[in-house]
Design a protein around this motif. Structure first.
Motif, mmCIF file in Angstrom:
data_model
loop_
_atom_site.group_PDB
_atom_site.id
_atom_site.type_symbol
_atom_site.label_atom_id
_atom_site.label_comp_id
_atom_site.label_asym_id
_atom_site.label_seq_id
_atom_site.Cartn_x
_atom_site.Cartn_y
_atom_site.Cartn_z
ATOM 1 N N GLY A 240 0.650 -1.289 -0.027
ATOM 2 C CA GLY A 240 -0.024 -0.121 0.142
ATOM 3 C C GLY A 240 0.953 1.216 -0.059
ATOM 4 N N PRO A 241 0.217 2.552 -0.100
ATOM 5 C CA PRO A 241 0.968 3.659 -0.338
ATOM 6 C C PRO A 241 0.941 4.125 1.177
ATOM 7 C CG PRO A 241 -1.362 3.959 -0.898
ATOM 8 C CD PRO A 241 -1.219 2.548 -0.625
ATOM 9 N N PRO A 242 1.841 5.086 1.528
ATOM 10 C CA PRO A 242 1.873 5.822 2.886
ATOM 11 C C PRO A 242 0.533 6.813 3.060
ATOM 12 C CG PRO A 242 3.449 6.823 1.419
ATOM 13 C CD PRO A 242 2.795 5.841 0.700
ATOM 14 N N GLY A 243 0.321 7.168 4.315
ATOM 15 C CA GLY A 243 -0.842 8.065 4.601
ATOM 16 C C GLY A 243 -1.873 7.445 4.858
ATOM 17 N N ILE A 244 -2.803 8.306 5.053
ATOM 18 C CA ILE A 244 -4.260 7.634 5.184
ATOM 19 C C ILE A 244 -5.357 8.353 4.324
ATOM 20 C CG2 ILE A 244 -3.826 6.915 7.700
ATOM 21 C CD1 ILE A 244 -5.651 9.548 8.338
ATOM 22 N N GLY B 244 5.319 6.492 14.531
ATOM 23 C CA GLY B 244 4.810 5.238 14.026
ATOM 24 C C GLY B 244 3.529 4.869 14.794
ATOM 25 N N LEU B 245 3.828 5.066 16.222
ATOM 26 C CA LEU B 245 2.516 4.759 17.056
ATOM 27 C C LEU B 245 1.334 5.744 16.577
ATOM 28 C CD1 LEU B 245 1.055 3.651 19.717
ATOM 29 C CD2 LEU B 245 2.466 5.575 21.001
ATOM 30 N N HIS B 246 1.700 7.022 16.531
ATOM 31 C CA HIS B 246 0.711 8.197 16.244
ATOM 32 C C HIS B 246 0.098 7.988 14.944
ATOM 33 C CE1 HIS B 246 -0.297 11.900 14.011
ATOM 34 N NE2 HIS B 246 -1.006 12.130 15.082
ATOM 35 N N ASP B 247 1.123 7.508 14.028
ATOM 36 C CA ASP B 247 0.209 7.127 12.651
ATOM 37 C C ASP B 247 -0.513 5.837 12.633
ATOM 38 O OD1 ASP B 247 1.545 9.500 11.943
ATOM 39 O OD2 ASP B 247 3.080 8.677 10.790
ATOM 40 N N MET B 248 -0.272 4.975 13.167
ATOM 41 C CA MET B 248 -1.120 3.510 13.514
ATOM 42 C C MET B 248 -2.307 3.919 14.274
ATOM 43 S SD MET B 248 -1.504 0.686 12.620
ATOM 44 C CE MET B 248 0.001 0.368 11.777
ATOM 45 N N GLU B 249 -2.394 4.887 15.109
ATOM 46 C CA GLU B 249 -3.640 5.000 15.707
ATOM 47 C C GLU B 249 -4.882 5.599 14.699
ATOM 48 O OE1 GLU B 249 -2.226 7.718 18.847
ATOM 49 O OE2 GLU B 249 -2.172 6.211 20.121
ATOM 50 N N ARG B 250 -4.026 6.460 13.891
ATOM 51 C CA ARG B 250 -4.774 7.034 12.869
ATOM 52 C C ARG B 250 -5.464 6.011 11.896
ATOM 53 N NH1 ARG B 250 -5.369 12.492 12.225
ATOM 54 N NH2 ARG B 250 -5.180 12.784 9.951
ATOM 55 N N LEU B 251 -4.464 5.244 11.458
ATOM 56 C CA LEU B 251 -4.753 4.005 10.458
ATOM 57 C C LEU B 251 -5.960 3.058 11.085
ATOM 58 C CD1 LEU B 251 -4.068 2.834 7.655
ATOM 59 C CD2 LEU B 251 -2.382 1.521 8.801
ATOM 60 N N ILE B 252 -5.518 2.661 12.101
ATOM 61 C CA ILE B 252 -6.743 1.994 12.736
ATOM 62 C C ILE B 252 -8.036 2.627 12.742
ATOM 63 C CG2 ILE B 252 -7.387 0.942 15.129
ATOM 64 C CD1 ILE B 252 -4.629 0.123 15.325
ATOM 65 N N GLU B 253 -8.043 3.885 13.005
ATOM 66 C CA GLU B 253 -9.285 4.409 13.193
ATOM 67 C C GLU B 253 -9.963 4.483 11.888
ATOM 68 O OE1 GLU B 253 -11.040 5.533 15.645
ATOM 69 O OE2 GLU B 253 -12.654 6.592 14.762
ATOM 70 N N LEU B 254 -8.994 4.740 10.657
ATOM 71 C CA LEU B 254 -9.526 4.789 9.606
ATOM 72 C C LEU B 254 -10.166 3.553 8.978
ATOM 73 C CD1 LEU B 254 -9.517 6.357 6.504
ATOM 74 C CD2 LEU B 254 -7.531 5.011 5.966
ATOM 75 N N THR B 255 -9.637 2.504 9.276
ATOM 76 C CA THR B 255 -9.580 1.066 8.710
ATOM 77 C C THR B 255 -11.038 0.434 9.727
ATOM 78 O OG1 THR B 255 -7.987 0.101 9.874
ATOM 79 C CG2 THR B 255 -7.755 0.682 7.767
ATOM 80 N N LYS B 256 -11.451 0.937 10.597
ATOM 81 C CA LYS B 256 -12.226 0.227 11.497
ATOM 82 C C LYS B 256 -13.665 -0.037 10.743
ATOM 83 C CE LYS B 256 -14.410 3.824 13.878
ATOM 84 N NZ LYS B 256 -14.451 4.803 15.499
ATOM 85 N N ASN B 257 -14.098 0.575 9.962
ATOM 86 C CA ASN B 257 -15.399 0.616 9.222
ATOM 87 C C ASN B 257 -15.311 -0.064 8.082
ATOM 88 O OD1 ASN B 257 -16.646 2.145 11.454
ATOM 89 N ND2 ASN B 257 -15.989 3.922 10.463
ATOM 90 N N PHE B 258 -14.036 -0.520 7.712
ATOM 91 C CA PHE B 258 -14.127 -1.220 6.254
ATOM 92 C C PHE B 258 -14.548 -2.763 6.716
ATOM 93 C CE2 PHE B 258 -11.860 2.106 4.791
ATOM 94 C CZ PHE B 258 -12.006 2.427 3.630
ATOM 95 N N ASP C 211 2.158 17.484 6.004
ATOM 96 C CA ASP C 211 1.922 16.402 6.144
ATOM 97 C C ASP C 211 0.340 16.067 6.870
ATOM 98 O OD1 ASP C 211 1.614 13.399 5.429
ATOM 99 O OD2 ASP C 211 3.850 12.996 6.590
ATOM 100 N N VAL C 212 -0.468 16.378 6.132
ATOM 101 C CA VAL C 212 -1.656 16.532 6.870
ATOM 102 C C VAL C 212 -2.318 15.248 7.158
ATOM 103 C CG1 VAL C 212 -2.067 18.744 6.005
ATOM 104 C CG2 VAL C 212 -3.314 17.011 4.742
ATOM 105 N N GLU C 213 -2.245 14.382 6.305
ATOM 106 C CA GLU C 213 -2.707 12.807 6.564
ATOM 107 C C GLU C 213 -1.839 12.264 7.765
ATOM 108 O OE1 GLU C 213 -2.525 10.234 3.198
ATOM 109 O OE2 GLU C 213 -3.150 11.878 1.937
ATOM 110 N N GLU C 214 -0.797 12.682 8.050
ATOM 111 C CA GLU C 214 -0.190 11.900 9.197
ATOM 112 C C GLU C 214 0.945 13.173 9.850
ATOM 113 O OE1 GLU C 214 -0.990 9.320 10.596
ATOM 114 O OE2 GLU C 214 -1.077 7.634 9.222
ATOM 115 N N PRO C 215 0.452 14.213 10.435
ATOM 116 C CA PRO C 215 1.320 15.393 11.059
ATOM 117 C C PRO C 215 1.942 14.754 12.108
ATOM 118 C CG PRO C 215 -1.284 15.607 11.524
ATOM 119 C CD PRO C 215 -0.928 14.099 10.834
ATOM 120 N N ASN C 216 3.393 14.796 12.024
ATOM 121 C CA ASN C 216 4.126 14.466 13.298
ATOM 122 C C ASN C 216 5.068 15.407 13.842
ATOM 123 O OD1 ASN C 216 3.143 11.912 13.213
ATOM 124 N ND2 ASN C 216 4.853 11.151 11.842
ATOM 125 N N VAL C 217 4.860 16.527 13.441
ATOM 126 C CA VAL C 217 6.017 17.698 14.030
ATOM 127 C C VAL C 217 5.759 17.759 15.475
ATOM 128 C CG1 VAL C 217 6.642 19.979 13.908
ATOM 129 C CG2 VAL C 217 6.632 18.640 11.678
#
Lengths: 290, 277
Positions: A173-177, A201-215, B38-44
């Motif tokens: 997959g691509p990066p981002g959400i 990595g932790l912060h971004d995973m929290e957002r990814l889990i939130e994004l994917t919960k309704n799939f 990086d608005v999809e994953e803002p980490n700053v």
């Protein structure tokens, strides 16, 4: 036929390394997809030979025909994207800013704006060094609509899978959400969520889990660079557990991995320990999709 | 000076470089504005831990005025994004497809569409005189990345005169949002990772920058031997600003959200080079 998608939210978390490792266990009639169309990297480890390519057209390209333009300025004033510039006293469309809505063409009182389909990338089917086919693409730089390109290469992969009677498709997959990630996970059977043992990595995973919960898709967790930060490791384990996402593997942080990548080594191919690790991961994913 | 930090590959070190450089500039008495694009994953802010005040970000969306509509469907037919679904006595806009271009409102002869707005994310601000952060944060499930980035840049343009240096931490890749971030920058710094993946993505990004006619400086991160980069840089006349070694301590500090100045980066030299160039 089952589709596994590897996603991480954060870039550089190890999606491609892990996808390439998993792909080592694919059968010849299975299919790999590189859905990171902005920055496709699987080709580096899998040495694909091109079988066929197709142009990717997406959206419309508008052009002001200077011979007919009466310089009324209507398009310039109304464009929502400020995509019309004045160059040498002519109105000209800035293709980067233009989103291709056609408002200018609609408003132009003298029909001075022409339109054509926009070539924005290429789609490829290639044969990898392991024998299975890979579907990949390259979006032209500065284009939008990577979500649509991702959807198209996934469709090619699905059709090919039917033809070849594949049992498995693995998608990097691509990066981002955003749009392209949503497109990559749509219609898949299982997601491998690759987390990196860092605070980002932790912060971004929290957002990814939130994004994917309704799939309507199964989700499994994986922790990469494990051991880099013990407190983050613990938080990741707790995060996955609290969301009832089973962790199906860990890859320990090692300074050797970039060295292997430098030699273009796919981890399970030459190193026994990694072979066992990826084989175990592959089997657990296969069991999970049934 | 307006500096855009970009990279083709994710995880190449944009945010690390942004934080280190910003801290250096502040230590030299400069007022710095960081834009986290990086608005999809803002980490700053994971590294700055500032208290941010958020404002919601709205974009245009068409709204139906039922009593005026004759179900002619012209709006749906003209919408190039297929964002409108119209049938008899039925009108629906699909927000994830709508680009806020307003074409439908212009098309409708019956005044059955008016402008409305909806939230796509938020912008956080830290209100700090020396090191101010503007952070775009896209709502989860939302796909209008570019629209939010534009609004963060717009906000930063309004306050830019209060700062000596503006640093834009961009999203990874080479697509529209990245261009958006680099188009108006005075200087572009490409942070690239010293692996074959990193090099491949760097070449794609370099082509993109060439296409929009932008020069750039290169920082090679996780430097091992610079395979590919040295040759590319000399062939294409790219200025290499610095090499950050592959270092487990830096990786560990990063993992804790705590990047401190490291001796191996000569920021005096980097800043002077940017000022001269």
């Amino acid at each position: 036929m089952k589709e596994i998608v590897v996603v991480s939210g954060k870039g550089g978390a190890g999606k491609s390394t892990i996808t390439a490792g998993l792909s080592y266990f694919l059968k010849e009639n299975d299919i790999l997809v590189d859905a990171d169309v902005d920055a496709p990297n699987l080709k580096i480890l899998l040495e694909p030979e091109l079988i066929r390519e197709e142009d990717f057209y997406s959206g419309k390209q508008f052009k002001i025909e200077q011979d007919f333009c009466i310089m009324c300025g209507r398009c310039y004033q109304e464009c929502s994207f400020e995509a019309i510039e004045i160059v040498n006293l002519n109105y000209v469309i800035d293709d980067v800013a233009c989103e291709g809505c056609g408002l200018c063409q609609f408003l132009c009182p003298v029909n001075a704006i022409s339109v054509s389909d926009k070539l924005t990338g290429k789609k490829y089917v290639s044969k990898t060094k392991y024998g299975f086919n890979m579907v990949h693409a390259l979006l032209n730089p500065s284009e939008e609509n990577s979500g649509k390109l991702v959807a198209e290469i996934k469709k090619i992969a699905k059709n090919l899978a039917k033809e070849q009677n594949s049992s498995t498709i693995i998608v990097d997959g691509p990066p981002g959400i955003g749009c392209s990630t949503i497109s990559a996970i749509s219609g898949s059977d299982i997601l491998l969520l690759v987390a990196e043992s860092t605070i980002s990595g932790l912060h971004d995973m929290e957002r990814l889990i939130e994004l994917t919960k309704n799939f309507k898709v199964k989700r499994k967790g994986f922790i990469n660079k494990f051991g880099l930060n013990h407190s983050i490791d613990e938080k990741l384990v707790n995060l996955f557990e609290s969301k009832e996402i089973e962790i199906v593997g860990y890859l320990t942080y090692s300074q050797n991995i970039p060295q292997y990548l430098k030699k273009r080594v796919n981890l399970p191919e030459h190193i026994d320990g990694y072979k066992k690790l990826f084989e175990g991961l592959y089997n657990r994913l296969m069991e999970a999709v049934g | 000076m307006n500096i855009s930090i970009v990279s083709g590959k994710g995880g190449a070190g944009k945010t690390t470089f942004t934080i280190l450089f910003a801290k250096y500039l502040v230590s030299k008495g400069k007022k710095v504005l960081i834009n986290d694009l990086d608005v999809e994953e803002p980490n700053v802010n994971l590294f700055l831990n500032k208290k941010l005040d958020y404002d919601e970000v709205y974009i245009y969306i068409p709204e139906h005025i039922k009593e005026n509509c004759i179900s002619c469907k012209e709006c749906a037919e003209k919408c190039l994004f297929n964002a409108l679904v119209v049938a008899k006595d039925f009108w629906l806009v699909l927000p994830e497809l709508c680009h806020s271009c307003k074409l439908c409102e212009y098309v409708c002869k019956y005044s059955a569409i008016k402008g409305s707005k909806r939230v796509i994310g938020k912008i956080g601000q830290s209100f700090d005189k020396m090191l101010h952060l503007l952070e775009g944060r896209l709502n989860i499930g939302e796909s209008l990345t570019t629209a939010l980035i534009k609004q963060v840049i717009g906000k930063s343009l309004k306050i830019k005169d209060n700062y000596d240096v503006i640093i834009m931490d961009s999203p990874p890749g080479t697509s529209c949002p990245v261009i958006q971030a680099s188009k108006d920058a005075d200087k572009i710094i490409v942070v690239a990772e010293d692996t074959p993946f990193g090099f491949s993505d760097f070449v794609v990004l370099s082509d993109m920058l060439k296409e929009i006619g932008k020069d750039y400086y290169l920082v090679i991160n996780k430097y091992i031997d610079g395979e590919g980069y040295s040759e590319f840089a000399s062939k294409n006349n790219v200025k290499v600003l610095g090499k950050i070694p592959y270092d487990i301590n830096l990786a560990k500090n990063y993992s804790f959200g705590d990047v401190e100045d490291i001796d191996t980066i000569d920021f005096d030299n980097i800043y002077n080079t940017l000022l001269e160039g």
